[in-house]
Design a protein around this motif. Structure first.
Motif, PDB file in Angstrom:
ATOM      1  N   MET A   1      -9.356  -2.049  40.847  1.00 42.65           N
ATOM      2  CA  MET A   1      -9.687  -2.919  41.978  1.00 42.65           C
ATOM      3  C   MET A   1     -10.795  -2.279  42.801  1.00 42.65           C
ATOM      4  O   MET A   1     -10.611  -1.203  43.378  1.00 42.65           O
ATOM      5  CB  MET A   1      -8.462  -3.147  42.868  1.00 42.65           C
ATOM      6  CG  MET A   1      -7.461  -4.125  42.301  1.00 42.65           C
ATOM      7  SD  MET A   1      -8.136  -5.785  42.072  1.00 42.65           S
ATOM      8  CE  MET A   1      -8.529  -6.215  43.750  1.00 42.65           C
ATOM      9  N   PRO A   2     -11.960  -2.898  42.866  1.00 39.54           N
ATOM     10  CA  PRO A   2     -13.052  -2.336  43.674  1.00 39.54           C
ATOM     11  C   PRO A   2     -12.720  -2.388  45.157  1.00 39.54           C
ATOM     12  O   PRO A   2     -12.024  -3.297  45.620  1.00 39.54           O
ATOM     13  CB  PRO A   2     -14.237  -3.246  43.341  1.00 39.54           C
ATOM     14  CG  PRO A   2     -13.623  -4.521  42.883  1.00 39.54           C
ATOM     15  CD  PRO A   2     -12.341  -4.160  42.219  1.00 39.54           C
ATOM     16  N   GLN A   3     -13.198  -1.414  45.907  1.00 38.65           N
ATOM     17  CA  GLN A   3     -12.968  -1.351  47.354  1.00 38.65           C
ATOM     18  C   GLN A   3     -14.170  -1.939  48.087  1.00 38.65           C
ATOM     19  O   GLN A   3     -15.315  -1.672  47.720  1.00 38.65           O
ATOM     20  CB  GLN A   3     -12.779   0.103  47.785  1.00 38.65           C
ATOM     21  CG  GLN A   3     -12.563   0.290  49.277  1.00 38.65           C
ATOM     22  CD  GLN A   3     -11.213  -0.247  49.710  1.00 38.65           C
ATOM     23  OE1 GLN A   3     -10.184   0.263  49.326  1.00 38.65           O
ATOM     24  NE2 GLN A   3     -11.227  -1.290  50.513  1.00 38.65           N
ATOM     25  N   THR A   4     -13.915  -2.756  49.100  1.00 39.57           N
ATOM     26  CA  THR A   4     -15.006  -3.294  49.913  1.00 39.57           C
ATOM     27  C   THR A   4     -14.727  -3.000  51.380  1.00 39.57           C
ATOM     28  O   THR A   4     -13.602  -2.696  51.764  1.00 39.57           O
ATOM     29  CB  THR A   4     -15.156  -4.817  49.732  1.00 39.57           C
ATOM     30  OG1 THR A   4     -13.991  -5.470  50.259  1.00 39.57           O
ATOM     31  CG2 THR A   4     -15.317  -5.189  48.282  1.00 39.57           C
TER      32      THR A   4
ATOM     33  N   GLY B   1     -20.607  -8.570  36.179  1.00 39.98           N
ATOM     34  CA  GLY B   1     -20.588  -7.115  36.314  1.00 39.98           C
ATOM     35  C   GLY B   1     -19.298  -6.504  35.814  1.00 39.98           C
ATOM     36  O   GLY B   1     -19.262  -5.325  35.417  1.00 39.98           O
ATOM     37  N   ALA B   2     -18.215  -7.298  35.813  1.00 36.84           N
ATOM     38  CA  ALA B   2     -16.930  -6.791  35.326  1.00 36.84           C
ATOM     39  C   ALA B   2     -17.006  -6.457  33.837  1.00 36.84           C
ATOM     40  O   ALA B   2     -16.354  -5.520  33.362  1.00 36.84           O
ATOM     41  CB  ALA B   2     -15.834  -7.825  35.589  1.00 36.84           C
TER      42      ALA B   2
ATOM     43  N   ILE C   1      -9.356  -5.211  34.319  1.00 34.95           N
ATOM     44  CA  ILE C   1     -10.386  -5.425  35.340  1.00 34.95           C
ATOM     45  C   ILE C   1     -10.439  -6.910  35.701  1.00 34.95           C
ATOM     46  O   ILE C   1     -10.613  -7.756  34.815  1.00 34.95           O
ATOM     47  CB  ILE C   1     -11.768  -4.973  34.827  1.00 34.95           C
ATOM     48  CG1 ILE C   1     -11.703  -3.515  34.352  1.00 34.95           C
ATOM     49  CG2 ILE C   1     -12.832  -5.160  35.899  1.00 34.95           C
ATOM     50  CD1 ILE C   1     -12.935  -3.079  33.584  1.00 34.95           C
ATOM     51  N   PRO C   2     -10.278  -7.265  36.980  1.00 30.74           N
ATOM     52  CA  PRO C   2     -10.381  -8.683  37.364  1.00 30.74           C
ATOM     53  C   PRO C   2     -11.801  -9.187  37.167  1.00 30.74           C
ATOM     54  O   PRO C   2     -12.768  -8.453  37.406  1.00 30.74           O
ATOM     55  CB  PRO C   2      -9.987  -8.682  38.845  1.00 30.74           C
ATOM     56  CG  PRO C   2     -10.247  -7.303  39.314  1.00 30.74           C
ATOM     57  CD  PRO C   2     -10.007  -6.397  38.141  1.00 30.74           C
ATOM     58  N   TYR C   3     -11.914 -10.434  36.729  1.00 31.30           N
ATOM     59  CA  TYR C   3     -13.242 -10.991  36.487  1.00 31.30           C
ATOM     60  C   TYR C   3     -13.819 -11.500  37.810  1.00 31.30           C
ATOM     61  O   TYR C   3     -13.498 -12.587  38.277  1.00 31.30           O
ATOM     62  CB  TYR C   3     -13.177 -12.120  35.466  1.00 31.30           C
ATOM     63  CG  TYR C   3     -14.556 -12.637  35.103  1.00 31.30           C
ATOM     64  CD1 TYR C   3     -15.348 -11.926  34.204  1.00 31.30           C
ATOM     65  CD2 TYR C   3     -15.066 -13.792  35.671  1.00 31.30           C
ATOM     66  CE1 TYR C   3     -16.620 -12.366  33.878  1.00 31.30           C
ATOM     67  CE2 TYR C   3     -16.339 -14.245  35.352  1.00 31.30           C
ATOM     68  CZ  TYR C   3     -17.112 -13.528  34.456  1.00 31.30           C
ATOM     69  OH  TYR C   3     -18.377 -13.956  34.141  1.00 31.30           O
ATOM     70  N   MET C   4     -14.685 -10.689  38.417  1.00 32.92           N
ATOM     71  CA  MET C   4     -15.330 -11.060  39.680  1.00 32.92           C
ATOM     72  C   MET C   4     -16.817 -11.306  39.474  1.00 32.92           C
ATOM     73  O   MET C   4     -17.617 -11.202  40.393  1.00 32.92           O
ATOM     74  CB  MET C   4     -15.122  -9.960  40.723  1.00 32.92           C
ATOM     75  CG  MET C   4     -13.671  -9.741  41.079  1.00 32.92           C
ATOM     76  SD  MET C   4     -13.481  -8.508  42.359  1.00 32.92           S
ATOM     77  CE  MET C   4     -11.703  -8.422  42.455  1.00 32.92           C
TER      78      MET C   4
ATOM     79  N   GLU D   1      -9.670  -3.842  29.436  1.00 32.71           N
ATOM     80  CA  GLU D   1      -9.666  -5.266  29.116  1.00 32.71           C
ATOM     81  C   GLU D   1      -9.955  -6.075  30.381  1.00 32.71           C
ATOM     82  O   GLU D   1      -9.751  -5.603  31.503  1.00 32.71           O
ATOM     83  CB  GLU D   1      -8.302  -5.692  28.544  1.00 32.71           C
ATOM     84  CG  GLU D   1      -7.923  -5.026  27.238  1.00 32.71           C
ATOM     85  CD  GLU D   1      -8.783  -5.499  26.074  1.00 32.71           C
ATOM     86  OE1 GLU D   1      -9.488  -6.530  26.241  1.00 32.71           O
ATOM     87  OE2 GLU D   1      -8.759  -4.844  25.020  1.00 32.71           O
ATOM     88  N   MET D   2     -10.401  -7.300  30.170  1.00 32.87           N
ATOM     89  CA  MET D   2     -10.632  -8.209  31.290  1.00 32.87           C
ATOM     90  C   MET D   2      -9.342  -8.963  31.606  1.00 32.87           C
ATOM     91  O   MET D   2      -8.520  -9.214  30.719  1.00 32.87           O
ATOM     92  CB  MET D   2     -11.725  -9.224  30.942  1.00 32.87           C
ATOM     93  CG  MET D   2     -13.050  -8.604  30.554  1.00 32.87           C
ATOM     94  SD  MET D   2     -13.817  -7.748  31.925  1.00 32.87           S
ATOM     95  CE  MET D   2     -14.042  -9.102  33.043  1.00 32.87           C
TER      96      MET D   2
END
Length: 733
Positions: A722-725, A659-660, A653-656, A675-676
């Motif tokens: 990857m979250p979608q926006t 919340g990640a 998970i990318p650290y954005m 994992e981060m």
């Protein structure tokens, strides 16, 4: 440049003038038109064509040219000795000879010795390919830490190589036989860096530092004239001339034109943003100016009432005003206001905007600040700077969680940028939020609210809204109708150029460097993007999340162009344009023919734009004559990846943001290893290597993290979350 040429001709004349008979003369380079008039040239040739001609004459099998000079660099692709594609560097000077020369001077080294010293490097530094300012800081930092001169110079050789490959060549195809031309090819360390980086042989042809001049001479020879216009060695060496200047008042730019007065000969001119004085061989007299037509539709789709003496509402003639002026002109005029448009972009407006800028934005946004200043000088009572959240779009673009088709964040936040940069005094700023994607909502809620804030009754507001929509629809229908007429009038074998760009880039003559006019003067019809039926194209399957409205139009135009062999695109963008850092890459992947990409900002020079335009015309004429044009495109679409818990993959998970961490815990609670992604120097190195450098920093970092993870793990045991926006931030692309 005149004195340098005069002395050069004098030296040549004194040595060989009495032994040769000049049959023809050609000039090339950024000052080619001025010098061509000065010496009496028979042909004026752009640098791209000149370099390619020389290379093909030396070896007709060469398919790639790297040319790096003192101020610019070029990439040229050849097939059978003719240009089929090319690119030039943009604003950055970090990949040119002048940069290497500056660094050599810093360490008190002769530029002639640079290459030999750099080749002694045991461990060349990794300086990346960043801009000159950052690079110099980086070099100085390493030097203070004790790095050897050899390793620093070796690192600079690799730096100029990576800058050229990543920023000039980009995704263009590098062939099998590569010529390295230009004076930088004297530097053996740069040649070695290219060979190591690419794993290919780099050939440096004889007389590589003057291949441009050789190519110009060959072109003149191929187009031999019965009698040369050359003024003669003696006449040129003895010519007497004087300098003066004057302000051209032919347009709002008010350019300072330099005049060279020569006794007994016509005067020479240079220094303007256009070629009104420099070039006299325009072929555009019989070609319609479709951009002037479009501007006429824009400004005259509503017949305003005379509200002189009423309160003034001012709007900058910038950004979305190039599309929505009819709407706002009708709306505010019907409400009884004197609606004021700022002057067309000119030199003063540009300079005022640059002086007001407090942050680094795109060129059109900087110019908008100048337009606001212009309105304040006109004494307006209100500044109209709406927050246009979304734009009119195809119905299929509004679905699911996507709630609009957006302009970029700068446009959405124009009023806040203006407030932070300019003291507007007592002038009130109107900043309504507008949702053009939702016709009834903007009509019933947002515009009604705006009218009430201005003290108007509901009946007047309703009438103003109706007239605004009528005016805007008249503009749209006029443009579409004229576009249909233009496309149907094109002959089967005709070539027309489509400017695939946002209206505020292509329709503002100052911001676009008047590129449409320059191309028209080369003898071609030049068509605005909204003359194409872009609304008829459905991109929802191929590009389901293209949430930028202008991106949707540009990619729709690409589909139309690919189906019409008469059309060729010119893509005008700006340095630092966020959406184009992605859209331009999409466009390049989709396009099946040469297209010209022009990156324009306040530093752009007219000579460089002309060179690109002329070379583009040469290349597309060459490609057009090929039997297999346009090539057949075959698309292979991979299957969507499916994540199965049984595969035992680790989800990264990318650290954005914090919340990640919550997401990681959520996956782990369901028995899925997560994992981060944590970033380090390797992340940045890989991210810069596999992106173009124009994308936002978070994208570069995330890309680097993903590649680093794949590099150090079994790809079959890895998955990425990857979250979608849905915009307007570019990361959703």
């Amino acid at each position: 440049p005149i004195e340098a040429v005069r002395k050069g001709v004098e030296i040549i004349g004194s040595k060989v003038g009495d032994r040769i008979n000049v049959k023809g003369v050609g000039t090339t380079g950024s000052g080619r038109y001025l010098i061509g008039d000065f010496v009496g040239a028979d042909m004026v040739i752009n640098e791209i064509t000149a370099q390619a001609t020389a290379a093909a004459d030396i070896d007709n099998s060469v398919d790639t040219i790297f040319e790096i000079g003192g101020q610019d660099s070029k990439f040229i692709s050849l097939e059978d000795g003719v240009i089929v594609d090319f690119e030039m560097n943009k604003v950055c000077a970090a990949g040119t000879g002048s940069f290497l020369e500056e660094q050599a001077e810093r360490f008190d080294i002769k530029i002639e010795d640079f290459g030999d010293i750099a080749l002694k490097a045991e461990s060349p530094l990794n300086l990346g390919e960043r801009c000159t300012v950052f690079m110099e800081t980086n070099v100085y930092s390493h030097y203070q830490k004790g790095a050897s001169i050899e390793d620093i110079l070796g690192g600079l050789a690799y730096s100029i190589t990576m800058n050229y490959i990543n920023r000039v060549v980009g995704r263009k195809k590098i062939g099998k036989k590569i010529f390295f031309q230009g004076a930088v090819a004297f530097n053996r360390s740069v040649i070695a860096a290219f060979e190591n980086y690419l794993g290919k042989e780099i050939i440096v042809p004889e007389n590589h530092e003057v291949t441009g001049a050789i190519g110009a001479a060959i072109k003149v020879l191929e187009n031999s004239h019965k009698k040369t216009k050359f003024r003669g060695f003696e006449n040129i060496s003895k010519v007497s001339y004087s300098h003066s200047s004057f302000e051209c008042k032919g347009c709002p730019n008010r350019c300072e034109i330099k005049k060279i007065s020569i006794k007994g000969q016509p005067s020479l001119f240079y220094g303007g943003r256009c070629e009104k004085y420099e070039k006299g061989d325009s072929k555009s007299s019989d070609i319609p100016d479709y951009f002037a037509e479009r501007e006429n539709f824009l400004l005259n789709s509503y017949e305003p009432k005379d509200n002189k003496g009423a309160k003034k509402v001012g709007i900058p003639y910038a950004m979305l005003t190039h599309e929505f002026y009819p709407f706002w002109n009708a709306f505010f005029t019907e409400l009884g206001f004197d609606f004021v448009l700022s002057d067309k972009t000119n030199k003063k407006i540009i300079n005022d905007g640059l002086q007001c800028s407090v942050a680094e934005t795109c060129f059109p946004m900087k110019t908008t600040l100048g337009h606001v200043q212009n309105l304040l000088e006109k004494g307006v009572d209100y500044l109209f700077l709406p927050t246009t959240r979304d734009m009119p779009t195809k119905e299929k673009n509004i679905k699911g969680d996507r709630t609009g088709s957006y302009p970029c964040p700068f446009i959405q936040g124009t009023w806040s940028i203006v407030k932070s940069a300019i003291n507007t005094g007592e002038v009130k700023i109107l900043t309504p939020i507008l949702n053009f994607s939702f016709k009834e909502y903007i009509k019933e809620k947002q515009l009604t609210k705006l009218g009430k804030e201005l003290g108007r009754d509901r009946r007047s507001i309703k009438k103003a809204i109706r007239q605004a929509h009528l005016a805007q629809n008249k503009f749209y229908s006029s443009v579409k109708k004229r576009g249909k007429e233009v496309l149907s009038s094109l002959k089967d074998d005709e070539i027309a150029i489509v400017i695939t760009s946002r209206s505020y880039n292509s329709c503002d003559r100052a911001i676009s460097m008047d590129v449409p006019k320059k191309l028209r003067e080369l003898g071609f019809k030049v068509i605005p993007i909204d003359y194409l039926p872009v609304d008829s194209i459905d991109l929802s399957k191929e590009w389901p999340n293209l949430y930028w409205e202008f991106g949707d139009r540009i990619m729709s135009a690409a589909e139309i162009i690919k189906k019409d062999r008469r059309l060729y695109p010119v893509y005008i963008t700006n340095f630092g344009c966020g959406p184009d850092s992605f859209i331009l890459q999409y466009f390049e992947r989709e396009m099946d023919r040469p297209f010209l990409r022009l990156e324009v900002d306040e530093h752009s020079a007219g000579a460089g734009v002309i060179t690109r335009c002329e070379a583009f015309i040469d290349s597309l004429m060459n490609v057009r004559n090929k039997k297999d044009f346009p090539p057949t495109q075959t698309k292979t679409k991979g299957k969507d990846a499916v994540f199965k818990k049984s595969q035992g993959r680790v989800i990264y998970i990318p650290y954005m943001g914090d919340g990640a961490v919550v997401l990681r815990s959520a996956f782990r609670s369901e028995g899925i290893n997560a994992e981060m992604l944590y970033s380090d120097d390797e992340t940045l190195e890989l991210g810069r290597k596999y992106t173009l450098g124009k994308e936002c920093y978070p994208f570069i970092i995330t890309t680097g993290d993903i590649i680093k993870t794949l590099k150090h793990n079994d790809p079959k045991k890895v998955a990425f979350f990857m979250p979608q926006t849905y915009g307007p931030c570019r990361f959703g692309q």
